[in-house]
Scaffold this motif. Structure first.
Motif, PDB file in Angstrom:
ATOM      1  N   VAL A   1       0.836  -1.203   0.000  1.00  0.00           N
ATOM      2  CA  VAL A   1       0.000   0.000   0.000  1.00  0.00           C
ATOM      3  C   VAL A   1       0.872   1.255   0.000  1.00  0.00           C
ATOM      4  CG1 VAL A   1      -1.743   1.294   1.297  1.00  0.00           C
ATOM      5  CG2 VAL A   1      -1.906  -1.193   1.112  1.00  0.00           C
ATOM      6  N   GLU A   2       1.957   1.245   0.762  1.00  0.00           N
ATOM      7  CA  GLU A   2       2.857   2.396   0.791  1.00  0.00           C
ATOM      8  C   GLU A   2       3.516   2.620  -0.569  1.00  0.00           C
ATOM      9  OE1 GLU A   2       4.218   2.193   5.507  1.00  0.00           O
ATOM     10  OE2 GLU A   2       5.399   1.185   3.950  1.00  0.00           O
ATOM     11  N   ILE A   3       3.937   1.555  -1.208  1.00  0.00           N
ATOM     12  CA  ILE A   3       4.531   1.689  -2.545  1.00  0.00           C
ATOM     13  C   ILE A   3       3.488   2.159  -3.544  1.00  0.00           C
ATOM     14  CG2 ILE A   3       5.631   0.420  -4.428  1.00  0.00           C
ATOM     15  CD1 ILE A   3       6.955  -1.346  -2.373  1.00  0.00           C
ATOM     16  N   PHE A   4       2.258   1.633  -3.425  1.00  0.00           N
ATOM     17  CA  PHE A   4       1.176   2.063  -4.319  1.00  0.00           C
ATOM     18  C   PHE A   4       0.900   3.553  -4.154  1.00  0.00           C
ATOM     19  CE2 PHE A   4      -3.322   3.155  -4.547  1.00  0.00           C
ATOM     20  CZ  PHE A   4      -3.629   2.829  -5.854  1.00  0.00           C
ATOM     21  N   THR A   5       0.813   4.019  -2.915  1.00  0.00           N
ATOM     22  CA  THR A   5       0.545   5.437  -2.668  1.00  0.00           C
ATOM     23  C   THR A   5       1.642   6.312  -3.241  1.00  0.00           C
ATOM     24  OG1 THR A   5      -0.598   4.824  -0.626  1.00  0.00           O
ATOM     25  CG2 THR A   5       0.045   7.125  -0.870  1.00  0.00           C
ATOM     26  N   GLN A   6       2.872   5.872  -3.104  1.00  0.00           N
ATOM     27  CA  GLN A   6       3.994   6.644  -3.618  1.00  0.00           C
ATOM     28  C   GLN A   6       3.972   6.714  -5.140  1.00  0.00           C
ATOM     29  OE1 GLN A   6       8.037   5.240  -2.569  1.00  0.00           O
ATOM     30  NE2 GLN A   6       8.221   7.171  -1.469  1.00  0.00           N
ATOM     31  N   ARG A   7       3.652   5.601  -5.764  1.00  0.00           N
ATOM     32  CA  ARG A   7       3.621   5.583  -7.228  1.00  0.00           C
ATOM     33  C   ARG A   7       2.392   6.287  -7.772  1.00  0.00           C
ATOM     34  NH1 ARG A   7       5.848  -0.537  -8.712  1.00  0.00           N
ATOM     35  NH2 ARG A   7       8.043  -0.073  -8.238  1.00  0.00           N
ATOM     36  N   ALA A   8       1.284   6.252  -7.057  1.00  0.00           N
ATOM     37  CA  ALA A   8       0.075   6.937  -7.516  1.00  0.00           C
ATOM     38  C   ALA A   8       0.261   8.448  -7.551  1.00  0.00           C
ATOM     39  CB  ALA A   8      -1.102   6.574  -6.624  1.00  0.00           C
ATOM     40  N   SER A   9       1.147   8.980  -6.713  1.00  0.00           N
ATOM     41  CA  SER A   9       1.425  10.415  -6.692  1.00  0.00           C
ATOM     42  C   SER A   9       2.757  10.745  -7.339  1.00  0.00           C
ATOM     43  CB  SER A   9       1.421  10.927  -5.249  1.00  0.00           C
ATOM     44  OG  SER A   9       2.392  10.228  -4.465  1.00  0.00           O
ATOM     45  N   SER A  10       3.309   9.820  -8.101  1.00  0.00           N
ATOM     46  CA  SER A  10       4.609  10.031  -8.732  1.00  0.00           C
ATOM     47  C   SER A  10       4.511  11.061  -9.849  1.00  0.00           C
ATOM     48  CB  SER A  10       5.141   8.704  -9.287  1.00  0.00           C
ATOM     49  OG  SER A  10       6.290   8.912 -10.089  1.00  0.00           O
ATOM     50  N   MET A  11       5.633  11.709 -10.148  1.00  0.00           N
ATOM     51  CA  MET A  11       5.680  12.623 -11.280  1.00  0.00           C
ATOM     52  C   MET A  11       5.963  11.893 -12.587  1.00  0.00           C
ATOM     53  SD  MET A  11       9.321  14.559 -10.669  1.00  0.00           S
ATOM     54  CE  MET A  11       8.750  15.214  -9.114  1.00  0.00           C
ATOM     55  N   PHE A  12       6.259  10.598 -12.505  1.00  0.00           N
ATOM     56  CA  PHE A  12       6.470   9.792 -13.691  1.00  0.00           C
ATOM     57  C   PHE A  12       5.139   9.195 -14.140  1.00  0.00           C
ATOM     58  CE2 PHE A  12      10.635   9.534 -11.558  1.00  0.00           C
ATOM     59  CZ  PHE A  12      11.431  10.028 -12.589  1.00  0.00           C
ATOM     60  N   ILE A  13       4.831   9.315 -15.420  1.00  0.00           N
ATOM     61  CA  ILE A  13       3.557   8.833 -15.942  1.00  0.00           C
ATOM     62  C   ILE A  13       3.450   7.326 -15.798  1.00  0.00           C
ATOM     63  CG2 ILE A  13       2.124   8.653 -18.014  1.00  0.00           C
ATOM     64  CD1 ILE A  13       3.238  11.289 -18.944  1.00  0.00           C
ATOM     65  N   PHE A  14       4.529   6.600 -16.124  1.00  0.00           N
ATOM     66  CA  PHE A  14       4.442   5.144 -16.098  1.00  0.00           C
ATOM     67  C   PHE A  14       4.206   4.622 -14.684  1.00  0.00           C
ATOM     68  CE2 PHE A  14       8.860   5.736 -14.996  1.00  0.00           C
ATOM     69  CZ  PHE A  14       9.168   4.677 -14.161  1.00  0.00           C
ATOM     70  N   GLN A  15       4.645   5.370 -13.660  1.00  0.00           N
ATOM     71  CA  GLN A  15       4.389   4.950 -12.286  1.00  0.00           C
ATOM     72  C   GLN A  15       2.909   5.105 -11.940  1.00  0.00           C
ATOM     73  OE1 GLN A  15       6.426   3.478 -10.406  1.00  0.00           O
ATOM     74  NE2 GLN A  15       8.521   4.162 -10.697  1.00  0.00           N
ATOM     75  N   ARG A  16       2.303   6.188 -12.395  1.00  0.00           N
ATOM     76  CA  ARG A  16       0.875   6.391 -12.126  1.00  0.00           C
ATOM     77  C   ARG A  16       0.015   5.400 -12.916  1.00  0.00           C
ATOM     78  NH1 ARG A  16       2.512  11.738 -13.087  1.00  0.00           N
ATOM     79  NH2 ARG A  16       1.015  12.068 -14.783  1.00  0.00           N
ATOM     80  N   VAL A  17       0.446   5.064 -14.121  1.00  0.00           N
ATOM     81  CA  VAL A  17      -0.258   4.034 -14.890  1.00  0.00           C
ATOM     82  C   VAL A  17      -0.184   2.693 -14.160  1.00  0.00           C
ATOM     83  CG1 VAL A  17      -0.214   2.712 -17.041  1.00  0.00           C
ATOM     84  CG2 VAL A  17       0.021   5.201 -17.103  1.00  0.00           C
ATOM     85  N   TRP A  18       0.997   2.378 -13.622  1.00  0.00           N
ATOM     86  CA  TRP A  18       1.144   1.138 -12.852  1.00  0.00           C
ATOM     87  C   TRP A  18       0.170   1.133 -11.673  1.00  0.00           C
ATOM     88  CZ3 TRP A  18       2.144   0.132  -7.795  1.00  0.00           C
ATOM     89  CH2 TRP A  18       2.520  -1.163  -7.446  1.00  0.00           C
TER      90      TRP A  18
END
Length: 256
Positions: free
Chosen positions: A99-116
């Motif tokens: 969940v912590e990794i998901f939250t971090q990637r959901a607010s990432s400035m990288f598009i591919f991280q938010r898509v993930w």
């Protein structure tokens, strides 16, 4: 054969008229092809940019034109992105929760991280508790569905049905989870590290969730609105008959 007054030099047949003309132009200060190419490059380059030419000796040593200087390319350093990459690497090394990794990637400035994150929301919603889903996963999915990048919004719209089903299936628990979150916020209030701590996540209210769903269903891009509409209709196969007609038909469709 008639003599037209031209003095042809038959002994030296290697010298042509065009070669003599080029030699005269060069001797008179005419622009050579090499100089003309350099002038064009100087005119096209922005101010402050210097062109480093490869010496003739380097070209002879490397016929393909590869030199040590040509292998070095200019790089633009983005401190924020470098810091985020390091943070993600540290997260994996520190064995952070999913969940912590998901939250971090959901607010990432990288598009591919938010898509993930948009694709990963369904799996986490099926694994995590109702409190975590309502306070963390659902709000993150709502933000991804209205992301600034169209590709992220499209990905979230294509994976939207699990989020809708999770919220409406656990809507009766929203009040209890909200009270739990508020109690947690009050417990943190007044502590020394309260200012530096993370904000307490509250689950979206029914009105806020409904207003968000209206915006997604009426999105200007069909690649976002159509998958969202299919997801809303698909809830009829997952929710109970009364719940579907109350929450979706009357609460969403008829209120558009």
């Amino acid at each position: 054969m008639a003599d037209f007054g031209f003095d042809w030099d038959d002994d030296d047949g290697n010298t042509s008229f065009s070669e003599n003309n080029e030699e005269k132009q060069t001797a008179a200060g005419a622009v050579t092809p090499e100089a003309d190419e350099a002038n064009c490059e100087r005119q096209q380059l922005p101010p402050g940019v210097v062109v480093h030419r490869v010496a003739a000796s380097d070209k002879q040593a490397n016929p393909d034109g590869t030199t040590e200087s040509s292998l070095v390319e200019a790089m633009v350093t983005d401190t924020a992105k470098e810091q985020e990459v390091q943070t993600l690497e540290d997260a994996e090394a520190a064995h952070m929760t999913q969940v912590e990794i998901f939250t971090q990637r959901a607010s990432s400035m990288f598009i591919f991280q938010r898509v993930w994150a948009a694709k990963e929301a369904e799996r986490l919603l099926a694994q995590e508790s109702v409190s975590t889903g309502l306070r963390v996963l659902v709000p993150a999915a709502m933000r991804l569905a209205e992301d600034r990048e169209l590709f992220v919004r499209e990905t979230m719209a294509q994976n939207l049905q699990p989020t809708l089903h999770f919220y409406y299936a656990n809507k009766s628990a929203v009040a209890a989870v909200t009270a739990e979150a508020e109690a947690e916020a009050q417990a943190k209030a007044g502590t020394q590290d309260d200012e530096d701590g993370e904000p307490v996540n509250l689950p979206p209210s029914a009105d806020a969730f409904g207003a968000w769903l209206h915006r997604v269903l009426l999105a200007p891009h069909p690649s976002v609105s159509l998958p969202a509409q299919r997801a809303a209709v698909g809830l009829g196969r997952q929710l109970a008959f009364d719940a579907f007609h109350t929450e979706i038909v009357h609460g969403v469709v008829l209120s558009l």
